[in-house]
Design an enzyme around this catalytic site. Structure first.
Site, PDB file in Angstrom:
ATOM      1  N   GLU A  42       4.648  -4.267   5.953  1.00 18.45           N
ATOM      2  CA  GLU A  42       4.821  -2.802   5.989  1.00 18.45           C
ATOM      3  C   GLU A  42       6.020  -2.387   6.858  1.00 18.45           C
ATOM      4  O   GLU A  42       5.975  -1.448   7.613  1.00 18.45           O
ATOM      5  CB  GLU A  42       3.537  -2.131   6.512  1.00 18.45           C
TER       6      GLU A  42
ATOM      7  N   GLU B 217      -6.636  -4.245   9.598  1.00 14.83           N
ATOM      8  CA  GLU B 217      -6.759  -3.597  10.917  1.00 14.83           C
ATOM      9  C   GLU B 217      -8.156  -3.686  11.543  1.00 14.83           C
ATOM     10  O   GLU B 217      -8.718  -2.696  12.020  1.00 14.83           O
ATOM     11  CB  GLU B 217      -6.304  -2.128  10.815  1.00 14.83           C
TER      12      GLU B 217
HETATM   13  O1  G3I Z   1      -4.424  12.262  -2.085  1.00 14.35           O
HETATM   14  C1  G3I Z   1      -4.577  13.400  -1.222  1.00 14.35           C
HETATM   15  C2  G3I Z   1      -4.220  14.662  -1.978  1.00 14.35           C
HETATM   16  O2  G3I Z   1      -5.149  14.862  -3.050  1.00 14.35           O
HETATM   17  C3  G3I Z   1      -4.256  15.854  -1.029  1.00 14.35           C
HETATM   18  O3  G3I Z   1      -3.800  17.004  -1.711  1.00 14.35           O
HETATM   19  C4  G3I Z   1      -3.356  15.582   0.159  1.00 14.35           C
HETATM   20  C5  G3I Z   1      -3.480  16.713   1.148  1.00 14.35           C
HETATM   21  O4  G3I Z   1      -2.724  16.355   2.278  1.00 14.35           O
HETATM   22  O5  G3I Z   1      -3.752  14.356   0.828  1.00 14.35           O
HETATM   23  C6  G3I Z   1      -3.641  13.239  -0.038  1.00 14.35           C
HETATM   24  O6  G3I Z   1      -4.065  12.079   0.665  1.00 14.35           O
HETATM   25  C7  G3I Z   1      -3.096  11.582   1.582  1.00 14.35           C
HETATM   26  C8  G3I Z   1      -2.806  10.115   1.218  1.00 14.35           C
HETATM   27  O7  G3I Z   1      -1.925   9.519   2.188  1.00 14.35           O
HETATM   28  C9  G3I Z   1      -2.187   9.985  -0.155  1.00 14.35           C
HETATM   29  O8  G3I Z   1      -0.955  10.617  -0.175  1.00 14.35           O
HETATM   30  C10 G3I Z   1      -3.695  11.637   2.979  1.00 14.35           C
HETATM   31  O9  G3I Z   1      -3.799  13.004   3.354  1.00 14.35           O
HETATM   32  C11 G3I Z   1      -2.785  10.906   3.967  1.00 14.35           C
HETATM   33  O10 G3I Z   1      -3.443  10.832   5.234  1.00 14.35           O
HETATM   34  C12 G3I Z   1      -2.521   9.493   3.483  1.00 14.35           C
HETATM   35  O11 G3I Z   1      -1.624   8.876   4.395  1.00 14.35           O
HETATM   36  C13 G3I Z   1      -1.498   7.458   4.208  1.00 14.35           C
HETATM   37  C14 G3I Z   1      -1.984   6.760   5.487  1.00 14.35           C
HETATM   38  O12 G3I Z   1      -1.877   5.339   5.315  1.00 14.35           O
HETATM   39  C15 G3I Z   1      -3.418   7.086   5.806  1.00 14.35           C
HETATM   40  O13 G3I Z   1      -3.702   6.462   7.052  1.00 14.35           O
HETATM   41  C16 G3I Z   1      -0.045   7.100   3.995  1.00 14.35           C
HETATM   42  O14 G3I Z   1       0.433   7.666   2.778  1.00 14.35           O
HETATM   43  C17 G3I Z   1       0.129   5.595   3.967  1.00 14.35           C
HETATM   44  O15 G3I Z   1       1.512   5.252   3.955  1.00 14.35           O
HETATM   45  C18 G3I Z   1      -0.497   4.947   5.200  1.00 14.35           C
HETATM   46  O16 G3I Z   1      -0.427   3.569   5.047  1.00 14.35           O
HETATM   47  C19 G3I Z   1      -1.046   2.784   6.096  1.00 14.35           C
HETATM   48  C20 G3I Z   1      -1.505   1.494   5.459  1.00 14.35           C
HETATM   49  O17 G3I Z   1      -2.383   1.781   4.399  1.00 14.35           O
HETATM   50  C21 G3I Z   1      -2.147   0.586   6.501  1.00 14.35           C
HETATM   51  N1  G3I Z   1      -1.208   0.337   7.595  1.00 14.35           N
HETATM   52  C22 G3I Z   1      -0.706   1.548   8.240  1.00 14.35           C
HETATM   53  C23 G3I Z   1      -0.030   2.440   7.199  1.00 14.35           C
HETATM   54  C24 G3I Z   1       0.558   3.659   7.873  1.00 14.35           C
HETATM   55  O18 G3I Z   1      -0.484   4.462   8.398  1.00 14.35           O
END
Ligand code: G3I
Length: 373
Positions: A286, A171
């Site tokens: 994705e 990105e």
């Molecule tokens: O790991 C922490 C955890 O310790 C904590 O308790 C919790 C509290 O909410 O957060 C957890 O982290 C989260 C992480 O996913 C792991 O689950 C983050 O808050 C959350 O924002 C994060 O979201 C991810 C997102 O990227 C971040 O932008 C999604 O799971 C993931 O599917 C998404 O994937 C991205 C690709 O990497 C790039 N392309 C877009 C795609 C969708 O946004």
């Protein structure tokens, strides 16, 4: 708790849901007409149907979901031949401190994949998001190249021969940031300028010369000025990298689709031909379909989602350099959209091939039908 052993031995596969689609009438915001019941071409796992076309069928997942949910682990092992760590290989997960790495979760995922016959696609080595908390105050213009190079050498080197491809840079395009080159003003660009991109790919190639190195981005699929602008800047970026001899091998198209958008992809297909002319392969990395603007009725919504999957894949699967097709989650029980694009009516989102009970949906049928050509 799913052990790392071959989870296929632990239980039966999810039964094929051959629920034929109801004829959905266009609902509010639903522009994708439901042509009628979508029957799967086969009830064989999607990994087998994809292999018939020389493709890997992939999924994004993290250790937490796989280790904690046997039915999910079983479904992925049954249906998929490629695994992308959804979060477990990002900086935020790997780098608890500036001078340390935490590989337990990533190691677990790679071993799970190997024990269940899946390849691994690494995600992602240079991104503007999910950086560790210490990054902003620790990494500066003087040390950023060392941090980036050291991270890539350590991570790619650790999994050399086990992780066969990498989203090296993710990105990097954002025309709304106002740069002439359309690049996103990422923390890496702010510290290193555009050169961070070439640096990342050279470091990855040095760490694992056999790895397929991918550039991954989103919102390049549909018609319209916003998408066209992103495609134009992306093509310029890729062209420059190829002309400079940067070791890049494929374009990753994230394919986060919109069930409420007209599924027209002619400009996208023309763009893919230009990417192929650069000598780059193609990966759908994705894939999912946002349903937050589709009807509340499940049959209608599933119909619109399935129609979008089919229209997109009918366009993309004919691409001669397509190497893999991956969904961003396999079951509605684990979709990033639940958090990031929930429905206003509060109903659970339904963007993926399996429902929350791991049963195949019309979207699964549509992928099967598209793979059968
Ligand atoms: O790991 C922490 C955890 O310790 C904590 O308790 C919790 C509290 O909410 O957060 C957890 O982290 C989260 C992480 O996913 C792991 O689950 C983050 O808050 C959350 O924002 C994060 O979201 C991810 C997102 O990227 C971040 O932008 C999604 O799971 C993931 O599917 C998404 O994937 C991205 C690709 O990497 C790039 N392309 C877009 C795609 C969708 O946004």
């Amino acid at each position: 708790m799913a052990s790392r052993r071959n989870v296929l031995k632990a239980g039966a596969r999810s039964a094929a849901s051959m629920v034929p689609l109801m004829l959905g009438l266009p609902a509010c915001g639903q522009t994708v007409a439901c042509e009628g019941p979508v029957e799967a071409a086969s009830d064989r796992p999607l990994r087998a149907q994809a292999e018939d076309r020389g493709l890997l069928f992939g999924v994004a997942a993290d250790r937490g979901a796989l280790e904690g949910d046997l039915s999910y682990a079983q479904s992925i092992a049954a249906e998929c031949s490629l695994l992308t760590p959804e979060n477990d290989m990002k900086w935020q997960a790997l780098r608890p401190k500036p001078d340390s790495f935490a590989f337990d979760d990533a190691d677990w995922l790679v071993t799970f994949a190997e024990e269940n016959g899946l390849r691994v696609h690494g995600h992602t080595l240079a991104w503007h998001y999910q950086l560790p908390d210490w990054f902003e105050t620790t990494v500066d213009s003087a040390n950023a190249s060392s941090f980036l190079r050291d991270h890539i050498e350590t991570v790619v080197g650790r999994y050399a021969g086990r992780v066969r491809s990498w989203d090296v840079v993710n990105e990097a395009i954002e025309p709304q940031d106002g740069r002439d080159d359309g690049l996103r003003r990422t923390p890496w660009l702010q510290r290193l300028g555009p050169d961070y991109i070439d640096l990342a790919y050279h470091a990855a190639a040095e760490a694992d010369p056999d790895a397929v190195l991918v550039y991954n981005d989103y919102d390049i699929e549909y018609e319209g000025g916003y998408f066209e602008d992103r495609r134009r800047h992306l093509l310029d970026l890729l062209t420059g990298m190829v002309e400079r001899g940067v070791p890049i091998h494929a374009l990753g198209v994230q394919s986060h689709l919109r069930g409420h958008h007209q599924p027209e992809f002619d400009s996208f297909i023309a763009f893919l031909a230009e990417v192929a002319d650069l000598g780059l392969d193609l990966m759908v990395t994705e894939l999912d379909v946002r349903d937050h603007e589709l009807a509340a009725d499940v049959a209608e919504r599933d119909c619109g989602v399935a129609a979008t999957y089919q229209a997109y894949l009918d366009a993309v699967l004919d691409q001669p350099r397509l190497r893999s097709l991956a969904v961003w989650g396999l079951s509605d029980r684990y979709s990033w959209l639940s958090e990031f694009e929930p429905r206003d009516d509060g109903l659970p989102v339904r963007p993926l091939p399996l429902d929350r009970e791991m049963k195949r949906k019309p979207a699964w049928n549509a992928i099967s039908k598209a793979l059968a050509g």
